[in-house]
Structures are given as C-alpha cells and as structure tokens.
Design a protein around this motif. Sequence first.
Motif, PDB file in Angstrom:
ATOM      1  N   GLN A 337     -18.653 -63.519 -62.927  1.00  0.00           N
ATOM      2  CA  GLN A 337     -18.697 -62.787 -61.663  1.00  0.00           C
ATOM      3  C   GLN A 337     -17.309 -62.711 -61.040  1.00  0.00           C
ATOM      4  O   GLN A 337     -16.927 -61.690 -60.458  1.00  0.00           O
ATOM      5  N   ARG A 340     -15.494 -59.813 -62.421  1.00  0.00           N
ATOM      6  CA  ARG A 340     -15.871 -58.549 -61.782  1.00  0.00           C
ATOM      7  C   ARG A 340     -15.177 -58.398 -60.426  1.00  0.00           C
ATOM      8  O   ARG A 340     -14.661 -57.329 -60.099  1.00  0.00           O
ATOM      9  N   ASP A 341     -15.166 -59.477 -59.653  1.00  0.00           N
ATOM     10  CA  ASP A 341     -14.513 -59.420 -58.345  1.00  0.00           C
ATOM     11  C   ASP A 341     -13.021 -59.141 -58.490  1.00  0.00           C
ATOM     12  O   ASP A 341     -12.434 -58.373 -57.720  1.00  0.00           O
TER      13      ASP A 341
END
Length: 571
Positions: A337, A340-341
């Motif tokens: 994640q 993605r950030d």
Amino acid sequence: MTLRLTWVALACATALTTACGGSNPDPVAPTETVAVDAEDAALKFDATKYTTVNVTVDGVAFKLRQYRIVYVAKPVKMLLAQAGLGNGAVTLADPYAYQSMIVSVPEEQATNQKTALVFLVNNGGWWASPVATTIVEGAKFVSTSDTDNVGAALKAGYVFVNVGTRSRGGAVAEDGRFSGKAPAPVVDAKAAIRYLRLNDALMPGSAERIVMTGTSGGGGLTAAVAASGNSADYLPYLDEVGAAGLKGAGASLASTIKDDVFAAVAYCPINNLGNADAGYEYEYGTVRSNANTGALGGVAFNAGQQPAASTAIAARFPAYVDNLGLKLEGGAALTAQGLRDSTLAFVKAELERQIAKGTAVPALGGNFVTSRATLANDWLTLSGTGSSATVAAIDYAKFINYVAANQALKTVVAFDPVGVTGNRNATTGAWNVSGETNLFGTATARYANFTEWSWNNNAATGDGSGTDDTGLTWAQVTALSSTPLNTQLKLINPLAYLGTAADSAPYWYVRHGMVDRDTAFVMQTLLYHAIRSDTSVKEVSFKFPYLVGHAGNYDVQEAFAWIKAKLDANP
C-alpha cells in the motif's frame, strides 16, 4: 523419470561449479600492478583499426573514428540464421555480433581520455541484440532535439558505444544451444565494460565515466548492471566467455578490474522479472475486464481462467514487499500500500510540474488526449486554474482504470505465460510466447517458467518445465540449493544487489511514462526505493512523465542536462 531428475542434477552441478552465493565485489585499487594474462593480451585495443564516418550534427559536418570490437576473448559463435523464437527471424552478417560493440569517437575527441562514454544497450523486451548503430555515413543528427540522444551525445563530445548482447528469443549458438539464457545479457554488458576498463589508457574517453542507458528490457538490463557493479557472482560466467580482468580458476577465480558504471539512464525498465507478474496483477487485477484485457485461446477474459489466475498471482505481492525490509523516506516500513501511496505522490508531482510550466492539464470532466485515445478525466480533480492550479485529489483506482483504457493490458500471465493453462492459440495450438519465459532455463531448453503460479500451472507436457514434467512444485524446486532458476532470477534483478556490498552506480535517472502499462507503476516505484536506499547512490532522479507511453529518449534535453551536471560535479 529423466525429466524429474533434470532440475536436481543441474542444481547439484551448479552448486559445484558456480559461485552464486555472495555479492562481494573484488575491486582492485587503481595503483595495483596486475600481470596481463593471455586473454587480456588478446583483448588489447588497437587505435589504428578504425573507419572514418562522416555525419552532420545540427547541419555541420562532423567526422568520427569508428571501431568495431569483439569485447571477449572467447566469444560464442552464433548461427547466422537466427529463428528469433517469437521476435522474428534475424540473419547475422557476423557470428560474433551479439558480443561486439561499435565505438564512435568524435575526431576532435580522439586524444581526450576524460570525456564520458555513453554506453547504449538495445534490448527491448529483453530480446537478444546484435550490435548496430545509427551512426553511419551521411547520417544527420540534431543536438537540440528531444528525441535525438546520439546528436546530443556527439555535440557534447562524448564517445558513443553501441553494445550487442546475447539474450532471449535468439542468440542460438552454432552448436544449437541457446546461448542467451539469463544471465547472458548482464554478463555480456559487464564484459563490454571490462573491455573498456582494460583499455582505458589506450582508448578515447574515460571508463570511469560510463553512462549506461537503455529502454524497456534495455532499461531493465541497465538497472541490473548498474546495481551489481563488481559483484563476484558473475565471475564464473565472465570467465566462460573470456572477459577481461580475471585471474585464477574455480574457487580462486578473482577480478583484477572493475565493471561498475558512473551513471544509469533507464527508461521504462522491465526489471525484477521474478516478481513482475505479482506486481502487475496487484496493480491492474482489480480493474481488468473484457474491455481492457484480451481473450486467451479464443476465450474472453471474464469467461476463462484469467480472473482466477490474476487474483492468485496478485495475492503474493504484499508479502514479497514486506520481506524486502525497505523503508520509506520518513523511515516507515515500505508496504504494498505504501508503494501505491508513493506512486500517487510521484503522479501528483508530475502533474503539478506540468501545470507550472503551462501544460493544459484537463480539469475533471475534460479530456486527456494521447496518441492512442481521447478519454474523459474522471480521476483528477484540480484546485484553481491556469499555471497556479494545484492537484486537489487523485482517485488512484480510476487513474489505473484510465491507463488500462488508454492501452489494453497484457493478458494474464503477463511476463511468464509460456506453457501455462489457457495461454495457447486455439487454432494452431501454439503456446503464447509473448513474455520473458524463454530468457530462463538451461541452454538446451526453449524456456522455463520462472514464477510460482506459472510453474505450478504449466500444462505443456514434455517441455521440461513445471510440476507436470519435473514432479517438483515451485516451493520444492526453489528450495534446492543453487537451482538454475534461483541463480538466473538473482543475476538479472537489480533489487538483489541494491543495498548490498556491490558497487551500485552513484547516479540514476529513471523514467516510466504516466500511461505506460507494460509493467506496473508499483514495480518502478519499488525500484526507486531500492535505489534510494543504497548507500552507494548519491542521487536518483525519478519521474512518471506526463501522458508518455512505453518509450525512451523522449526527454533528451532534460536527460543530457542531468548527465552533464553529474559529470561536471565529478571532474
């Protein structure tokens, strides 16, 4: 029974003959006196053996000395008629073209031993690449163009080196063996660097100022070479082809010269192949549909095995990232994640950079226009107007869906499809060879699956790959000590060397287009964080250029200004 024993036997043989374990470099101080062996003597540069090539740069006559060099002492003699194995047939004029380089020296730089060497590999798709150059008699170059890297290099007074390498899809030796199996392209590129280092005092330009560059598979090759400078892991393979700067044999094999580079300029690098499928499905799996993913074997995406395969492959990506132990800039652990950030932050920065320089970035409901499609903006919200606008919000899922709508996604499996259930032509029965599967395996095997899902789901009986033929699951085959696949995957993966004792390039320039779906954005952001975390690295310039697809050398002025700045800072 024979097939079941093949991988075990190969693993044992590899363990006995190949140093695959550590990543310890064996550099030699510049003042060390090293006896020249017979192979190094055979590789001595002859400054008199050149042809004169006349071109123009910005309309002005420009004369060069051009050298064609076989850069290893024991080159593999290749078949002149290469079938291509998925990349089209190639007829070679020279059986050693895959292990040759063409060095083009501006006449005015013929005695300059300090200028940089632009070292270009041309391995799109990780395909084998016989040496070639666009620097030919009568050619015209423009140094101010944003797409002419040769013109920019020649105008700057750099030596230009075109490098051929063995790799997948070809490089079949005269004896019929597949000579381009991993890690052959990395080994060949390192061998070319070693030739330049061996002859540094005799050749124009400085081998301490090598700027390696490539696009797509060539970008991945650039990353692998630039990350693994001076690693002892490659010495047995370099010795096999008679690369420069080696002494001893077997366990005592050591290096007398270096193969690290000054800078890497990598465009859309297809890298970390062993995990590229997991990253691809983690990125795109949730937006796949019949509209953006092609049929396999005549079966539409939603009606076949692709959705289940995508889900299974994507599921392994988060744990893979966690196990790397990398950190974000602030010190927090890097997760899937988090990738993605971080990707989102790079996209935002690029959009605001474009807005600031006057690019007409569309507001929500407007249209993005690329060479492939005109599509409505449903993912980007701006605050304000004109050059003072800022990015208020980006819907990441809709952004990924936009990229997939701009150009259809690769089918599942993207990188390791050969021999996999469903991945065959319904009419001819031929297996899909669109991925990199044929980069792996032994010299007598057309291919070998190199990822867990594909290995365990191989359905091509008699191909020697997969559980069906070997009787070994992926977990079992990779648990064997120094299996060929483990070694091959490591030696072409930059992440296996970034952050280790290898001498990574101190300067990196990495670009991946904002609408490039050829590999996942998270894979490129992962490469960025691995580069950034390496203590050998002094600077990494990383961007997702606005509305650019899978391409390279579209920002030549920016790239060469960056190169010049790094060289000027290190006279």
